[in-house]
Design a protein around this motif. Structure first.
Motif, PDB file in Angstrom:
ATOM      1  N   ASP A  57       0.837  -1.214   0.000  1.00 48.50           N
ATOM      2  CA  ASP A  57       0.000   0.000   0.000  1.00 48.50           C
ATOM      3  C   ASP A  57       0.872   1.266   0.000  1.00 48.50           C
ATOM      4  O   ASP A  57       0.573   2.259  -0.687  1.00 48.50           O
ATOM      5  N   GLN A  59       3.944   1.638  -1.126  1.00 51.61           N
ATOM      6  CA  GLN A  59       4.597   1.828  -2.442  1.00 51.61           C
ATOM      7  C   GLN A  59       3.634   2.410  -3.462  1.00 51.61           C
ATOM      8  O   GLN A  59       4.006   3.256  -4.274  1.00 51.61           O
ATOM      9  N   LEU A  60       2.391   1.922  -3.391  1.00 48.77           N
ATOM     10  CA  LEU A  60       1.387   2.464  -4.308  1.00 48.77           C
ATOM     11  C   LEU A  60       1.162   3.949  -4.052  1.00 48.77           C
ATOM     12  O   LEU A  60       1.020   4.752  -4.998  1.00 48.77           O
ATOM     13  N   MET A  61       1.132   4.325  -2.779  1.00 52.28           N
ATOM     14  CA  MET A  61       0.949   5.730  -2.437  1.00 52.28           C
ATOM     15  C   MET A  61       2.138   6.572  -2.929  1.00 52.28           C
ATOM     16  O   MET A  61       1.966   7.695  -3.430  1.00 52.28           O
ATOM     17  N   ARG A  62       3.363   6.020  -2.820  1.00 52.79           N
ATOM     18  CA  ARG A  62       4.524   6.774  -3.298  1.00 52.79           C
ATOM     19  C   ARG A  62       4.492   6.949  -4.815  1.00 52.79           C
ATOM     20  O   ARG A  62       4.823   8.003  -5.355  1.00 52.79           O
ATOM     21  N   LYS A  63       4.069   5.907  -5.527  1.00 52.32           N
ATOM     22  CA  LYS A  63       3.963   6.010  -6.982  1.00 52.32           C
ATOM     23  C   LYS A  63       2.961   7.087  -7.376  1.00 52.32           C
ATOM     24  O   LYS A  63       3.184   7.858  -8.311  1.00 52.32           O
ATOM     25  N   ARG A  64       1.862   7.121  -6.666  1.00 54.13           N
ATOM     26  CA  ARG A  64       0.852   8.143  -6.973  1.00 54.13           C
ATOM     27  C   ARG A  64       1.396   9.556  -6.704  1.00 54.13           C
ATOM     28  O   ARG A  64       1.131  10.495  -7.460  1.00 54.13           O
ATOM     29  N   ALA A  65       2.150   9.711  -5.603  1.00 54.00           N
ATOM     30  CA  ALA A  65       2.732  11.024  -5.302  1.00 54.00           C
ATOM     31  C   ALA A  65       3.747  11.444  -6.392  1.00 54.00           C
ATOM     32  O   ALA A  65       3.770  12.598  -6.843  1.00 54.00           O
ATOM     33  N   ASN A  66       4.577  10.501  -6.831  1.00 56.94           N
ATOM     34  CA  ASN A  66       5.542  10.808  -7.895  1.00 56.94           C
ATOM     35  C   ASN A  66       4.844  11.159  -9.205  1.00 56.94           C
ATOM     36  O   ASN A  66       5.298  12.026  -9.965  1.00 56.94           O
ATOM     37  N   SER A  67       3.726  10.443  -9.483  1.00 57.03           N
ATOM     38  CA  SER A  67       2.987  10.753 -10.719  1.00 57.03           C
ATOM     39  C   SER A  67       2.433  12.177 -10.692  1.00 57.03           C
ATOM     40  O   SER A  67       2.391  12.879 -11.698  1.00 57.03           O
ATOM     41  N   VAL A  68       1.994  12.596  -9.483  1.00 52.10           N
ATOM     42  CA  VAL A  68       1.484  13.980  -9.347  1.00 52.10           C
ATOM     43  C   VAL A  68       2.622  14.978  -9.577  1.00 52.10           C
ATOM     44  O   VAL A  68       2.461  16.023 -10.227  1.00 52.10           O
ATOM     45  N   GLU A 162       2.544  14.524   2.176  1.00 51.91           N
ATOM     46  CA  GLU A 162       3.427  13.443   2.575  1.00 51.91           C
ATOM     47  C   GLU A 162       3.849  13.588   4.028  1.00 51.91           C
ATOM     48  O   GLU A 162       3.945  12.602   4.764  1.00 51.91           O
TER      49      GLU A 162
END
Length: 808
Positions: A57, A59-68, A162
């Motif tokens: 979960d 890692q998924l949140m970090r990917k979403r933050a990087n995508s933003v 974050e």
């Protein structure tokens, strides 16, 4: 970031409120526990799955933050390209390489194009360009929009989210550590015991200290058991009487087995009194184990001498405590339809009818009249109808009837002349045939079918063995709610006098047991002279004709006035057959002819053995004067003072009771048939032939005592009816609160007696259905069903289509 969070989370696992550490610095006690049981491996595996899920979960949140972030950077570049492209068209000094394709694809360019053209036209003047360039200077020659603020805002917003998320994770991690890794009294270098581990250890120590009994008691008193009890109590509500009932012990079980086996033991020759003694001895054995029962119950068992009743109550209480209930039987139908009438109905079925002056014709007639007199129940008297050919053989003085209505009128007239009131009861007829060999009337067909089902409530069988010897039809106890048998005749005594009488008596004894057990609920024996039948009690339920009591009152008044009430000596009255006491009378008179001197005896009677009796008396030259038979209430018999009755074959002599009611002396044998009369002072009993002579002389020399009101009442039909209601249990049944509703025979458990009785009834039904077996056992021919003459007289359906069916 994911690595940072993972490094900060504690290496622990939790499942069902119990926490286990996976750290290498765990306490030695925890390591030993984890190594000694395989149960904790499952919990550790569960924690690893939870931890892996949490990492995924994050890692998924970090990917979403990087995508933003990437989206924000792309947006920034596109804005810069847009502005640079716009500036290049107006200021050629801008050295950026524009992309015209990107500008054409954005719809906003079409809207900005007119304004940009206007902007270029206005600011294309040399003076304006010069002023602007001078003001900004060489350092600001590049025209563009500074988007760093927007970038900083977006990045700061992302950093804020974050940071907040990281703060929440740290706060939850602190709580997690505080709850699952709290140390008490331990140094900072050691991890210490977790709270759930300490709780589990303490519970294990308490578990080791407790005994098995304490554990069972604790489990019994647990919340789960309480809920389970409440669930069962909702299905079955335990009564107060059912509480604290101990189970049946071995002596009680054996006593119950003996009691249930009485029908079988009786059929093979083991008498009831022997079974009762066995039951009593078992209860004496039980008294040694009364410590197992509560003190109150133990005292009751010691004080109670009626072991049979106590055994029945114990079995009933145990069955009630279990909640077991049993309806129906193997052979019988316990659930009968309810009657719509408000009054109960009593059907009295007998084997003879007037004008035949026999006990089974007279006594049931009076019983019907006095039962109907109370008006608490409706009564039907069911008597046999004989065809004219049989009437000529049975009824005296060649009296015959052409129809049942004519005979009913005769019966009612005779009765009302003697009781003094109009009896309100029905008279019904069933087909019967007379047997010359047996000198008896036997039913033809199924007698029970002549009582309508709506009236089939209570049945009184006068001579139940006689009625059922060859009964082939529905079982009485199946059709009726309560069946009472009244034994009138000592058939065994009569049969023993015949040829091969001992063998015949043996078989008849068992057949009588058979049919009374199968077809009766209760049996009343008029005296102890009859055989000991199943379900029987001894009680005199016969009274005397009220006319005899009035004669006794008249004689007492004459004696009180000093008049001579008795002007004649002694007499004997009875049907002239050897079994009615004529053999005993001739033997006594012949043996003590000289002792009696000039004693003369008048004998009244008619019968089949009249010629032989008179011939024997004449041969011995006895002082016996034979006269024609008369009614005992005839005026010619009032003046006799002494009634002689040497018979020992009677069950309860009606003539003896009538003589006592008229105030006479009675000289009779000391025999069970005369037990009821011993309480009367005018009854003189003898045991030997010499004693007979003394009693005759005493009676002839004295005057009888007048009857007291109590003695007169004991002889009356009112008292006899009261005794009958009590001993037959009809007082309880007729006074039942259900009124007209039929009884429902409910059982707590299937009774072995009922199974045997039903089997006996079914076997009897099968055997009596065979004509050959009926003839071999002495049945009158063609009595399995009624004939055409009966159909004509009684207006019945022809018997060819009628076949009785056994009801089971």
């Amino acid at each position: 970031m994911a690595k940072e969070i993972q490094s900060q989370s504690p290496p622990s696992s939790t499942a069902n409120g119990i926490t286990f550490s996976s750290s290498s610095s765990s306490s030695p006690s925890l390591s030993m526990m984890l190594s000694s049981t395989n149960a904790f491996s499952l919990l550790s595996k569960g924690w690893r799955e939870v931890r892996d899920s949490a990492d995924a979960d994050l890692q998924l949140m970090r990917k979403r933050a990087n995508s933003v972030k990437n989206l924000a950077s792309t947006f920034d570049r596109e804005i810069e390209n847009f502005l640079n492209n716009s500036a290049m068209s107006a200021f050629p000094v801008v050295s950026s390489s524009p992309s015209s394709a990107f500008g054409n694809e954005i719809g906003i360019m079409k809207k900005l194009e007119p304004k940009i053209s206007e902007f270029r036209r206005v600011y294309s003047a040399p003076e304006i360009s010069r002023k602007v360039m001078e003001r900004w200077g060489p350092a600001k020659a590049k025209l563009g929009m500074d988007l760093s603020a927007i970038k900083k805002a977006i990045v700061s917003e992302m950093d804020l989210d974050e940071r907040e998320l990281e703060m929440r994770r740290r706060r939850d991690r602190d709580r997690f550590r505080e709850f699952y890794a709290e140390r008490e009294g331990e140094g900072e270098g050691s991890f210490g015991d977790w709270k759930p581990i300490r709780s589990l250890k303490s519970r294990f120590k308490e578990f080791e200290k407790r005994s098995s009994l304490e554990l069972l008691i604790g489990f019994k008193n647990s919340e789960l058991m309480e809920k389970l009890k409440a669930s069962f109590q909702s299905l079955y509500k335990e009564t107060d009487e059912a509480k604290d009932v101990p189970p049946l012990d071995v002596p009680e079980l054996l006593a119950s087995l003996v009691r249930q086996s009485e029908p079988f033991l009786d059929q093979i020759g083991v008498r009831k009194d022997l079974c009762d003694r066995v039951v009593e001895n078992l209860y004496k054995c039980k008294s040694q184990h009364l410590w197992r029962l509560p003190s109150s119950q133990a005292s009751d068992l010691v004080e109670n001498d009626n072991h049979v009743d106590d055994l029945d109550m114990r079995i009933a209480s145990v069955l009630q405590s279990t909640g077991h209930h049993y309806d129906g039987g193997f052979w019988t139908d316990f659930l009968k339809p309810e009657t719509p009438e408000s009054k109960r109905h009593v059907a009295i079925v007998t084997t003879a009818s007037l004008p035949w002056m026999t006990g089974t014709a007279v006594n049931p007639l009076f019983r019907a009249a006095y039962l109907a007199k109370s008006a608490k129940q409706s009564v039907t008297l069911v008597v046999p109808w004989l065809c004219e050919s049989d009437q000529e053989l049975v009824y005296p003085n060649n009296l015959t009837f052409s129809s049942p209505e004519e005979q009913e009128s005769y019966i009612r007239t005779w009765l009302e002349e003697r009781i003094g009131f109009k009896a309100d009861f029905k008279i019904s007829f069933y087909p019967g045939k007379f047997s010359k060999e047996r000198r008896s009337i036997f039913p033809a067909g199924d007698t029970s079918q002549f009582i309508p089902s709506k009236d089939a409530d209570i049945a009184i069988l006068e001579e139940p063995e006689h009625l059922n010897w060859y009964h082939h039809g529905k079982r009485w106890t199946d059709k009726f709610n309560h069946v009472v048998g009244i034994v009138h005749t000592n058939y065994l005594e009569y049969i023993k006098r015949e040829k091969h009488g001992a063998i015949q008596a043996f078989f008849v004894n068992h057949v009588n047991n058979w049919v009374t057990r199968a077809y009766c609920d209760k049996v009343l024996r008029l005296s102890g002279a009859t055989q000991d039948l199943p379900k029987s009690v001894i009680c005199n339920v016969h009274g005397v004709n009220p006319k005899f009591l009035m004669i006794g009152e008249k004689i007492a008044e004459e004696r009180s006035r000093g008049e001579q009430a008795f002007s004649k000596g002694a007499y004997f009255l009875g049907k002239m057959v050897w079994a009615k006491g004529y053999r005993e009378l001739i033997d006594l008179m012949a043996k003590h002819k000289s002792d009696l001197g000039g004693f003369n005896l008048d004998v009244y009677g008619n019968g089949e053995d009249a010629v032989e009796v008179q011939r024997a008396a004449q041969k011995l030259d006895l002082n016996l004067n034979f006269l024609k038979g008369r009614d005992h209430a005839d005026d010619a018999l009032h003046k006799y003072k002494v009634f002689i009755n040497p018979s020992i074959s009677d069950v309860l002599c009606t003539a003896t009771a009538e003589a006592l009611a008229m105030g006479k002396f009675v000289v009779c044998a000391d025999h069970p048939s005369n037990e009821f009369f011993r309480s009367f002072p005018n009854c003189l009993t003898y045991k030997t032939s010499e004693d007979f002579v003394n009693k005759v002389k005493e009676a002839m020399s004295k005057e009888p005592l007048p009857l007291t009101p109590e003695q007169m009442y004991n002889l009356s039909w009112e008292a006899a009816t009261q005794r009958f209601m009590e001993y037959s249990d009809l007082d309880k049944i007729l006074n039942d609160e259900d009124g007209g509703k039929r009884m429902r025979k409910s059982r707590s458990v299937p009774s072995f007696n009922e199974v045997i009785d039903g089997g006996l009834a079914f076997t009897h039904y099968v055997l009596t259905g065979n004509d050959f077996l009926r003839l071999c056992s002495g049945a009158t021919p063609k009595t399995k069903d009624y004939d055409m003459q009966h159909c004509k007289d009684l207006k019945l359906v022809p018997p060819q289509a009628h076949k009785p069916v056994y009801g089971w």
